[in-house]
Scaffold this motif. Structure first.
Motif, PDB file in Angstrom:
ATOM      1  N   ILE A 125       0.766  -1.235   0.051  1.00  0.00           N
ATOM      2  CA  ILE A 125       0.116  -0.032   0.035  1.00  0.00           C
ATOM      3  C   ILE A 125       0.829   1.088  -0.182  1.00  0.00           C
ATOM      4  CG2 ILE A 125      -1.822   1.195   1.456  1.00  0.00           C
ATOM      5  CD1 ILE A 125      -2.893  -1.355   0.162  1.00  0.00           C
ATOM      6  N   GLY A 126       2.079   1.201   0.643  1.00  0.00           N
ATOM      7  CA  GLY A 126       2.941   2.244   0.874  1.00  0.00           C
ATOM      8  C   GLY A 126       3.456   2.757  -0.533  1.00  0.00           C
ATOM      9  N   GLY A 127       3.812   1.660  -1.360  1.00  0.00           N
ATOM     10  CA  GLY A 127       4.182   1.659  -2.548  1.00  0.00           C
ATOM     11  C   GLY A 127       3.568   2.468  -3.573  1.00  0.00           C
ATOM     12  N   VAL A 128       2.125   2.187  -3.637  1.00  0.00           N
ATOM     13  CA  VAL A 128       1.024   2.848  -4.306  1.00  0.00           C
ATOM     14  C   VAL A 128       1.165   4.370  -3.908  1.00  0.00           C
ATOM     15  CG1 VAL A 128      -1.153   2.968  -4.887  1.00  0.00           C
ATOM     16  CG2 VAL A 128      -0.278   0.635  -4.760  1.00  0.00           C
ATOM     17  N   VAL A 129       1.155   4.506  -2.662  1.00  0.00           N
ATOM     18  CA  VAL A 129       1.068   6.003  -2.272  1.00  0.00           C
ATOM     19  C   VAL A 129       2.311   6.526  -2.612  1.00  0.00           C
ATOM     20  CG1 VAL A 129       1.042   7.582  -0.209  1.00  0.00           C
ATOM     21  CG2 VAL A 129      -0.604   5.389  -0.231  1.00  0.00           C
ATOM     22  N   ALA A 130       3.448   6.108  -2.457  1.00  0.00           N
ATOM     23  CA  ALA A 130       4.690   6.689  -2.965  1.00  0.00           C
ATOM     24  C   ALA A 130       4.555   6.819  -4.330  1.00  0.00           C
ATOM     25  CB  ALA A 130       5.890   5.911  -2.714  1.00  0.00           C
ATOM     26  N   ARG A 131       4.170   5.980  -5.251  1.00  0.00           N
ATOM     27  CA  ARG A 131       3.921   6.619  -6.771  1.00  0.00           C
ATOM     28  C   ARG A 131       2.863   7.556  -7.140  1.00  0.00           C
ATOM     29  NH1 ARG A 131       4.835   1.032  -6.728  1.00  0.00           N
ATOM     30  NH2 ARG A 131       2.836   0.206  -6.933  1.00  0.00           N
TER      31      ARG A 131
END
Ligand code: P5A
Length: 442
Positions: free
Chosen positions: A245-251
């Motif tokens: 989930i954090g990866g999606v937000v980072a992108r």
């Protein structure tokens, strides 16, 4: 539903008070009726859309781990005195006195009330994370209510509230809502861009507004065109994986995006010129992390793994379903009316009987109508005795995704017309093709 029985008060003329297209079309299509300054009734067509919008929001909130509750609209001033916001909120808050002369208010938001629920029951970090949401009417005495349900005084809000032991947990909760919002708006056919935003009276130091680009939007916004191509996560994304989930937000937070108040000229200059998109936008959602702003004054604590008491770290997450309904229309209409995305359309199919009273037209319409109903399709059957031209205009105005048009000449040849509202494409097909196209079991 038979149109002859359906309460659909269509307006022929353009209402003069409507300044933007969504307001005009909602009034003309009989979706809403104004009852006072910034106050609207939802008529059957509008209510069906509002319910679908809420259902998508609900499904995505649940998928992300939030749990639905329902809190009252009227609140006691005591809770707001405790949090320190009673005086800060100013004239936007509608203040009321009950018969015992107790100070009450019509809730503009529910941080205090949900914190009160939390502190009454939750005592240990083992019960965290927790996210509670409701979909409830709010009242804000806006200085300038305008644009119909886009900025009204009484409006519907989905508001979620997260509780965590520490900042790290709260950030993960924030990220889950961020991703749930991306999915929610995409399911409604909208491109919503998360932008760093001002926190206003809710407070805190981290917040994103979700903005739909539209020339009639109230906010000036600045963003990188890269957002227009970013993929939205699929339904099976793992909400229990903070890393994923954090990866999606980072992108989704890497390219530049900010509203007017947070705009940073220096950072903007670094975006390649051809990628810069300066536009106007409609805020359809807003998420906040505000840590212990409410838990400290309201003494909402849990015992941590260290045996100590900790003020819980909180966030709140809002979407305006009533504003969203208008925003969807701003994003999807043409000169003839609304073009509903299938996911929120009030009905899927308009069945248009061009010559009601003609026994062949009536028979074919009744057959198609019964078949589609039996297959669980939502059909609005125009069985009225209006002229064909007026029926087509109504069908286009109310914007159902499909029109099945039944006329005497076609019926004689065993054919009907199937029109796609979005593309305008029309096909003449055998009557039986309607059953096949919409999955009617024979
Ligand atoms: C977040 C949830 C809050 O109130 N507290 C609880 C936080 N945020 S907000 O940004 O102020 O509002 C959340 C969303 O509600 C919609 N909204 C409105 N819709 C119609 N008319 C209004 N006057 C109005 N004000 C807010 C917006 O969609 C906003 O993002």
């Amino acid at each position: 539903m038979r149109l002859s029985r359906f309460f659909l008060p269509i307006l022929k003329e353009n209402p003069r008070e409507a300044e933007i297209v969504s307001h005009r079309l909602m009034l003309r299509a009989g979706m809403i009726r104004q009852q006072g300054a910034g106050s609207f009734s939802w008529l059957p067509l509008g209510k069906r859309v509002l319910d679908k919008v809420c259902q998508i929001i609900r499904e995505e909130q649940n998928r992300a781990g939030a749990q639905e509750i329902l809190m009252p609209t009227i609140q006691s001033a005591d809770l707001w005195i405790e949090s320190g916001r009673y005086n800060d909120y100013g004239k936007e808050m509608l203040r009321i006195r009950d018969r015992q002369d107790r100070a009450m208010l019509y809730g503009p938001t529910n941080e205090e009330m949900v914190t009160d629920i939390f502190r009454a029951y939750v005592k240990s970090y083992k019960d965290l994370p927790l996210n509670l949401y409701h979909i409830q009417w709010k009242f804000r005495d806006e200085v300038r209510p305008r644009f119909g349900v886009m900025r009204s005084r009484e409006f519907l809000m989905k508001d979620a509230y997260s509780f965590d032991l520490d900042y790290e947990g709260a950030k993960a909760a924030y990220n889950r809502m961020f991703v749930a919002y991306l999915r929610t708006f995409t399911r409604m056919g909208l491109n919503a861009i998360p932008m760093r935003a001002d926190t206003g009276p809710i407070g805190g130091d981290l917040s994103h507004e979700f903005i739909i680009l539209a020339s009639t939007g109230e906010s000036a916004v600045f963003c990188d065109r890269a957002f227009l191509d970013l993929p939205v996560p699929p339904a099976d994304i793992d909400f229990t994986s903070d890393a994923e989930i954090g990866g999606v937000v980072a992108r989704w937070t890497a390219p530049y995006a900010a509203t007017d108040e947070m705009h940073d000229e220096a950072a903007w200059e670094k975006v390649p010129e051809e990628k810069r998109l300066a536009a106007r936008g409609i805020e359809v959602g807003h998420i906040f992390h505000f840590g212990t702003k409410y838990s400290t004054p309201m003494k909402a604590t849990v015992t941590g793994p260290d045996g100590q008491e900790h003020f819980v770290s909180m966030g709140s997450y809002g979407i305006g379903p009533s504003r969203l309904t208008a925003a969807i229309i701003e994003a999807s209409h043409d000169e003839n009316g609304i073009i509903w995305p299938e996911s929120v359309a009030p009905f899927e199919i308009a069945l248009v009987n061009m010559k009601a009273g003609d026994s062949d037209c009536d028979r074919v319409c009744e057959e198609i109508y019964a078949g589609l109903q039996a297959a669980g399709r939502e059909v609005l059957y125009d069985d009225t005795d209006q002229r064909a031209g007026a029926k087509f205009a109504t069908a286009d105005l109310i914007g159902l995704p499909w029109q099945v048009i039944v006329g005497p000449r076609g019926v004689a040849a065993g054919e009907v017309e199937l029109k796609n509202r979005a593309t305008g494409e029309r096909q003449t097909v055998p009557v039986s093709a309607i059953a096949e196209r919409f999955g009617v079991n024979r």
